[in-house]
Design a protein around this motif. Structure first.
Motif, PDB file in Angstrom:
ATOM      1  N   ALA A 129       0.832  -1.205   0.000  1.00 39.47           N
ATOM      2  CA  ALA A 129       0.000   0.000   0.000  1.00 39.47           C
ATOM      3  C   ALA A 129       0.865   1.254   0.000  1.00 39.47           C
ATOM      4  N   VAL A 130       1.908   1.262   0.821  1.00 44.44           N
ATOM      5  CA  VAL A 130       2.770   2.438   0.936  1.00 44.44           C
ATOM      6  C   VAL A 130       3.497   2.710  -0.374  1.00 44.44           C
ATOM      7  N   VAL A 131       4.040   1.672  -1.000  1.00 46.17           N
ATOM      8  CA  VAL A 131       4.797   1.846  -2.238  1.00 46.17           C
ATOM      9  C   VAL A 131       3.904   2.361  -3.361  1.00 46.17           C
ATOM     10  N   ASN A 132       2.690   1.814  -3.484  1.00 43.92           N
ATOM     11  CA  ASN A 132       1.782   2.277  -4.530  1.00 43.92           C
ATOM     12  C   ASN A 132       1.313   3.708  -4.274  1.00 43.92           C
ATOM     13  N   LEU A 133       1.061   4.024  -3.017  1.00 39.36           N
ATOM     14  CA  LEU A 133       0.682   5.396  -2.687  1.00 39.36           C
ATOM     15  C   LEU A 133       1.840   6.345  -2.947  1.00 39.36           C
ATOM     16  N   PHE A 134       3.061   5.848  -2.762  1.00 37.27           N
ATOM     17  CA  PHE A 134       4.254   6.644  -3.048  1.00 37.27           C
ATOM     18  C   PHE A 134       4.299   7.050  -4.517  1.00 37.27           C
ATOM     19  N   GLY A 135       3.820   6.171  -5.396  1.00 39.46           N
ATOM     20  CA  GLY A 135       3.783   6.511  -6.811  1.00 39.46           C
ATOM     21  C   GLY A 135       2.905   7.724  -7.067  1.00 39.46           C
ATOM     22  N   GLY A 136       1.753   7.789  -6.388  1.00 35.95           N
ATOM     23  CA  GLY A 136       0.865   8.936  -6.534  1.00 35.95           C
ATOM     24  C   GLY A 136       1.450  10.202  -5.938  1.00 35.95           C
ATOM     25  N   ILE A 169       1.174   3.993 -11.511  1.00 34.52           N
ATOM     26  CA  ILE A 169       0.383   5.063 -10.896  1.00 34.52           C
ATOM     27  C   ILE A 169       1.022   6.419 -11.159  1.00 34.52           C
ATOM     28  N   PHE A 170       2.354   6.499 -11.061  1.00 31.24           N
ATOM     29  CA  PHE A 170       3.044   7.759 -11.336  1.00 31.24           C
ATOM     30  C   PHE A 170       2.770   8.225 -12.765  1.00 31.24           C
TER      31      PHE A 170
END
Length: 351
Positions: free
Chosen positions: A236-243, A293-294
């Motif tokens: 979750a943290v890594v994917n949110l980091f992309g945003g 995501i980025f």
């Protein structure tokens, strides 16, 4: 540690650097050129290129590249025809679209298809949403896909020309995970994604309509049903980091909005995220998702797509966070906890 182990580790690190550099070169050049040419969906070609490059340490053979391009374009034509015929009949439309998603997820759960499956899912999300929520784009969707596929393939070959793989290095494919009951996993994933798409079809906010279901499709390919809570939190943290990276990058770009500055920003971000996505570690798929995501969020930020700039990046990050929470909740309810089989590079099986 023995000499052979040290040599193997060193070779793996060098291979990761080469692959990560290829991804960064392809994405940054492709993204900048797409924006310079006024592309409606500037992230599409770079996204295809990143998936092609991360799939193997060798460029896709020409025959396989052409075959994948034909499959992706056929999927786009099918979705465009489906949208034109049944766009006004939501129940029938969603049933047939769900069948298409089910086929994709079944192939993915069977450990087949490679990066083409995720790309087809992206097409299967974008085409119906753009076709229904923005009628002006309906007639140009197929041309957007053609340009995206050709751009992705061209960027892949350009990246290998800039950073060639040593002849002595044996090509290695990414290990695939085979689910013990692919029918059940495919059905569950179809329900999860189709519901997200259906909700977005009722919302005229185009950014949300693209960000949420693409994030859902990406996460469904990353989550391991046997993962621990710590691993799930990391995902979750890594994917949110992309945003969050897309939001910061867009804010920096606004300080000096020109193509050269954009190229440098995308290059730096993709070197960091893409380099980790290129590793052979268990976390590689998470960073691959963060890169997706980025690209989607940053691409929507600079896109001339009507309405794409109507919402702030903080709102879009909330969309990503909501999609992550939704996937974790629904998979915990719908997925069965069964033992997976991992097919390694030599074709051996391990549970």
């Amino acid at each position: 540690m023995s000499g052979n182990s040290i040599a193997t580790t060193s070779e793996a690190a060098e291979a990761q650097k080469r692959k990560g550099l290829r991804v960064a070169i392809a994405v940054s050049i492709g993204f900048t050129l797409s924006v310079a040419c006024g592309s409606i969906v500037p992230f599409l070609g770079p996204l295809f290129a990143a998936q092609f490059l991360l799939a193997s340490s060798r460029p896709l053979p020409m025959a396989k590249t052409v075959g994948m391009a034909i499959i992706i374009l056929a999927a786009g034509a099918f979705c465009m025809g489906l949208t034109s015929l049944l766009g006004e009949k939501p129940i029938s439309f969603l049933m047939i679209l769900g069948l298409a998603y089910f086929i994709c997820f079944f192939i993915q759960a069977s450990g087949k298809g490679g990066p083409a499956i995720f790309l087809i899912l992206v097409v299967g999300i974008m085409v119906p949403l753009l076709g229904i929520l923005n009628r002006e784009l309906a007639n140009s969707i197929l041309s957007i896909l053609v340009i995206g596929v050709l751009t992705g393939a061209g960027l892949m070959w350009l990246a290998y020309a800039c950073v060639p793989e040593p002849v002595t290095v044996t090509a290695q494919a990414i290990p695939t995970v085979v689910q013990p009951n692919p029918w059940l996993r495919a059905f569950a994933n179809t329900v999860i994604l189709l519901f997200a798409v259906a909700v977005c079809l009722t919302n005229d906010k185009l950014a949300a309509a693209l960000v949420i279901p693409i994030t859902v499709a990406s996460l469904l390919g990353q989550i391991d049903s046997t993962a621990s809570m710590r691993a799930a939190t990391g995902l979750a943290v890594v994917n949110l980091f992309g945003g969050i990276s897309a939001s910061i990058a867009f804010g920096i770009l606004n300080l000096r909005p020109n193509l050269l500055f954009m190229f440098v920003i995308v290059l730096v971000v993709t070197l960091f995220i893409g380099g980790r996505a290129a590793s052979r570690s268990a976390e590689a798929r998470m960073f691959e998702g963060a890169l997706t995501i980025f690209l989607v969020l940053f691409g929507l930020g600079v896109s001339p797509l009507p309405g794409s700039a109507a919402e702030s990046f903080s709102t879009r990050i909330i969309y990503v966070a909501g999609a992550i929470s939704y996937v974790f909740l629904t998979t915990s309810l719908l997925w069965t906890r069964q033992r997976q089989t991992i097919i390694d590079l030599e074709g051996r099986h391990r549970g």
